[in-house]
Write a protein that holds these residues in place. Structure first.
Motif, mmCIF file in Angstrom:
data_model
loop_
_atom_site.group_PDB
_atom_site.id
_atom_site.type_symbol
_atom_site.label_atom_id
_atom_site.label_comp_id
_atom_site.label_asym_id
_atom_site.label_seq_id
_atom_site.Cartn_x
_atom_site.Cartn_y
_atom_site.Cartn_z
ATOM 1 N N ALA A 72 126.702 -34.012 -118.247
ATOM 2 C CA ALA A 72 126.647 -32.424 -119.178
ATOM 3 C C ALA A 72 125.248 -32.519 -117.961
ATOM 4 C CB ALA A 72 126.647 -32.154 -119.876
ATOM 5 N N ALA A 73 124.115 -33.482 -118.556
ATOM 6 C CA ALA A 73 122.582 -33.562 -118.557
ATOM 7 C C ALA A 73 122.456 -33.222 -116.618
ATOM 8 C CB ALA A 73 121.363 -34.871 -119.029
ATOM 9 N N ARG A 74 123.493 -34.183 -115.897
ATOM 10 C CA ARG A 74 123.228 -34.616 -114.720
ATOM 11 C C ARG A 74 122.851 -32.834 -113.240
ATOM 12 N NH1 ARG A 74 126.579 -38.440 -114.224
ATOM 13 N NH2 ARG A 74 127.565 -37.377 -112.606
ATOM 14 N N ASN A 75 124.068 -32.962 -114.661
ATOM 15 C CA ASN A 75 124.525 -31.574 -113.218
ATOM 16 C C ASN A 75 123.091 -30.209 -114.049
ATOM 17 O OD1 ASN A 75 127.886 -31.464 -112.145
ATOM 18 N ND2 ASN A 75 127.548 -33.024 -114.047
ATOM 19 N N ILE A 76 123.668 -29.565 -115.040
ATOM 20 C CA ILE A 76 122.807 -29.367 -115.625
ATOM 21 C C ILE A 76 121.422 -29.144 -115.021
ATOM 22 C CG2 ILE A 76 121.164 -28.198 -117.257
ATOM 23 C CD1 ILE A 76 123.551 -28.941 -118.747
ATOM 24 N N SER A 77 120.686 -30.671 -114.755
ATOM 25 C CA SER A 77 119.507 -30.972 -114.173
ATOM 26 C C SER A 77 119.493 -30.616 -112.442
ATOM 27 C CB SER A 77 119.314 -32.194 -113.814
ATOM 28 O OG SER A 77 118.022 -33.013 -113.679
ATOM 29 N N ARG A 78 120.269 -31.032 -111.402
ATOM 30 C CA ARG A 78 120.788 -31.119 -109.975
ATOM 31 C C ARG A 78 120.599 -29.087 -110.141
ATOM 32 N NH1 ARG A 78 125.282 -35.665 -109.085
ATOM 33 N NH2 ARG A 78 123.584 -37.565 -108.588
ATOM 34 N N LYS A 82 117.667 -26.843 -107.863
ATOM 35 C CA LYS A 82 117.600 -26.127 -106.675
ATOM 36 C C LYS A 82 117.797 -24.304 -106.966
ATOM 37 C CE LYS A 82 122.002 -28.697 -104.869
ATOM 38 N NZ LYS A 82 123.507 -28.812 -104.648
ATOM 39 N N VAL A 83 118.280 -24.011 -108.588
ATOM 40 C CA VAL A 83 116.769 -22.830 -108.690
ATOM 41 C C VAL A 83 115.725 -22.484 -108.933
ATOM 42 C CG1 VAL A 83 117.380 -20.589 -110.112
ATOM 43 C CG2 VAL A 83 118.853 -22.389 -109.739
ATOM 44 N N ASN A 84 114.751 -23.778 -108.827
ATOM 45 C CA ASN A 84 113.544 -23.445 -109.195
ATOM 46 C C ASN A 84 112.830 -23.640 -107.424
ATOM 47 O OD1 ASN A 84 113.425 -23.041 -111.495
ATOM 48 N ND2 ASN A 84 113.313 -25.725 -111.856
ATOM 49 N N ASN A 85 113.861 -24.492 -106.918
ATOM 50 C CA ASN A 85 113.052 -24.914 -105.137
ATOM 51 C C ASN A 85 113.810 -23.305 -104.349
ATOM 52 O OD1 ASN A 85 112.863 -27.344 -105.028
ATOM 53 N ND2 ASN A 85 114.662 -27.956 -104.594
#
Length: 125
Positions: A72-78, A82-85
């Protein structure tokens, strides 16, 4: 086929849990696709809104034990990256050149090597 009473019950429970888990996993995949679609379309407001919903959905799934907490943490982070980019105007690095830019921007500069200090003069007795 199970012959013990407890094994029969476990089989019955496993089928119920499997169906419940499949709906949650399907919802995770759907919300992830919505975030990625919003990013592709450069729709910032929609991307942020669906990201919040996606993070919440992933956290709940991890809390229930449907997926591992690190998953879950990995998916949220990724997704957040992408949104931050997209917010920065870089867009998600989809090409090799974009990926190199993102890595280059994050890599810190190397510090200058320090000279070793001279040892103190040996004591005379």
């Amino acid at each position: 086929m199970a012959t013990h009473k407890s094994a029969v019950k476990r089989t019955r429970q496993a089928l119920v849990h499997r169906e419940r888990n499949r709906t949650v996993i399907s919802a995770l995949k759907t919300i992830t696709k919505k975030v990625l679609t919003a990013i592709e379309n450069s729709n910032l407001e929609d991307a942020k809104k669906t990201l919040r919903l996606a993070a919440s959905t992933f956290a709940k799934a991890a809390e229930k034990g449907i997926i591992h907490k690190n998953n879950a943490a990995r998916n949220i982070s990724r997704l957040t990256l992408k949104v931050n980019n997209l917010v920065k105007g870089l867009g998600a690095p989809s090409t090799e050149e974009g990926a190199k830019k993102a890595v280059k921007a994050k890599t810190p500069k190397k510090a200058a090597a320090k000279k070793p200090k001279a040892k103190a003069a040996s004591k005379k007795k």
